[in-house]
Design an enzyme around this catalytic site. Structure first.
Site, PDB file in Angstrom:
ATOM      1  N   ASP A 168       0.884  -1.167   0.000  1.00  0.00           N
ATOM      2  CA  ASP A 168       0.000   0.000   0.000  1.00  0.00           C
ATOM      3  C   ASP A 168       0.921   1.217   0.000  1.00  0.00           C
ATOM      4  O   ASP A 168       1.406   1.631   1.052  1.00  0.00           O
ATOM      5  CB  ASP A 168      -0.895  -0.012   1.241  1.00  0.00           C
ATOM      6  CG  ASP A 168      -1.833   1.186   1.280  1.00  0.00           C
ATOM      7  OD1 ASP A 168      -2.281   1.628   0.206  1.00  0.00           O
ATOM      8  OD2 ASP A 168      -2.102   1.694   2.385  1.00  0.00           O
ATOM      9  N   GLU A 191      -1.090  -1.331  -4.918  1.00  0.00           N
ATOM     10  CA  GLU A 191      -2.344  -0.624  -5.182  1.00  0.00           C
ATOM     11  C   GLU A 191      -2.115   0.414  -6.274  1.00  0.00           C
ATOM     12  O   GLU A 191      -1.150   1.178  -6.229  1.00  0.00           O
ATOM     13  CB  GLU A 191      -2.866   0.056  -3.923  1.00  0.00           C
ATOM     14  CG  GLU A 191      -4.221   0.724  -4.146  1.00  0.00           C
ATOM     15  CD  GLU A 191      -4.847   1.226  -2.864  1.00  0.00           C
ATOM     16  OE1 GLU A 191      -5.649   0.490  -2.266  1.00  0.00           O
ATOM     17  OE2 GLU A 191      -4.519   2.347  -2.458  1.00  0.00           O
ATOM     18  N   ASP A 224      -2.795   1.110   6.919  1.00  0.00           N
ATOM     19  CA  ASP A 224      -1.884   0.810   5.812  1.00  0.00           C
ATOM     20  C   ASP A 224      -1.446  -0.652   5.832  1.00  0.00           C
ATOM     21  O   ASP A 224      -1.245  -1.266   4.779  1.00  0.00           O
ATOM     22  CB  ASP A 224      -0.647   1.712   5.895  1.00  0.00           C
ATOM     23  CG  ASP A 224      -1.005   3.164   6.147  1.00  0.00           C
ATOM     24  OD1 ASP A 224      -1.097   3.923   5.174  1.00  0.00           O
ATOM     25  OD2 ASP A 224      -1.208   3.519   7.321  1.00  0.00           O
TER      26      ASP A 224
END
Length: 206
Positions: free
Chosen positions: A9, A70, A143
Site C-alpha cells: 500500500d 495498489e 496501511d
C-alpha cells in the site's frame, strides 16, 4: 503448494507491506506485515531511499513469488498522489531488479476480492482481512491491513483454486473445496462467473 505474495500500500509517510502465503484452496496465512515510515521533514530522496531499502529487505528476506501494488488514482492533494506514485515507482524498480512479476490492483478490485463488494468501506475490508487470515485483531495501522488485502486480492485473482477432477471422488473434492471457501471467496468466484457469462453473448454477437 502455496504462493507467496508481497502486497504494498504505497505511501511516503507510511508504506504498508504485507506478505501472505495462499494455498491452492485459497486459504491464506500471514507471513509478515509492517509499515515503513519516513518523517515529512526528511529530504525526498532520502525518504524514497529509506522506503526502497525497506521494501528490498523484505523482498530478499521472504522471497515472494509476486508483488502486488495498489494502483495510484488522482487525488485532490497533489503532494500526496505524487508521493504515492514515487513510492510505487520505487517498489516497481525493486521487484524488477529481482525479476518478480508485478500487478497493480485498483481499490475497487481489492475490495471486491476481499469482501465480495467493490464499494466496501475500509473497516469492512480490515475486518475481512483479519477473518481471512484468522487473526484475533485487525492489523494496524490501516496501511498494514490494506497491504495484506492487496496481497490476498492478487493471490485470489491470479491463482484460483484448481478445478476438482471428474471421477475418482470428484464430487467429494468439489464439496470439500466449497466448504473451505470463506463468504468473500464465494462471492468473488460468483462475480467472476457472472462476468464471464455476461461477456460471452457479446463476444458471440460480433
Amino acid at each position: 503448494m502455496s504462493i507467496r505474495v508481497l502486497g504494498i500500500d504505497p505511501g511516503l509517510t507510511r508504506c504498508g507491506v504485507g506478505i501472505v502465503d495462499v494455498r491452492p484452496d485459497r486459504r491464506a496465512v500471514l507471513v509478515e506485515v509492517t509499515v515503513i515510515r519516513t518523517p515529512p521533514g526528511m529530504p525526498i530522496e532520502e525518504r524514497l531511499l529509506a522506503v526502497g531499502d525497506g521494501i528490498e529487505r523484505l523482498l530478499d528476506e521472504h522471497r515472494p513469488a509476486a508483488v502486488a501494488i495498489e494502483r495510484v488514482f488522482a487525488q485532490h492533494n497533489l503532494s500526496t498522489v505524487m508521493g504515492v506514485a514515487q513510492v510505487s515507482g520505487v517498489a516497481l524498480h525493486a521487484a524488477a531488479k529481482r525479476g518478480l512479476p508485478v500487478a497493480l490492483h485498483t481499490p475497487s478490485e481489492v475490495k471486491a476480492a476481499v469482501t465480495g463488494y467493490g464499494s466496501a468501506d475500509k473497516k469492512q475490508v480490515q475486518a475481512m482481512v483479519a477473518r481471512i487470515l484468522g487473526l484475533a485483531e485487525v492489523p494496524k495501522p490501516a496501511d498494514a491491513a490494506d497491504a495484506l488485502a492487496i496481497a490476498i486480492c492478487h493471490a485470489w485473482r491470479g491463482g484460483p483454486a484448481p478445478a476438482p477432477r471428474v471421477g475418482g471422488g470428484g464430487a467429494t473434492q468439489a464439496s470439500a473445496g466449497a466448504a473451505a471457501q470463506t463468504p468473500a471467496q464465494a462471492a468473488w468466484l460468483a462475480a467472476e462467473r457472472s462476468a464471464r457469462a455476461s461477456a460471452a453473448p457479446r463476444r458471440l454477437a460480433r
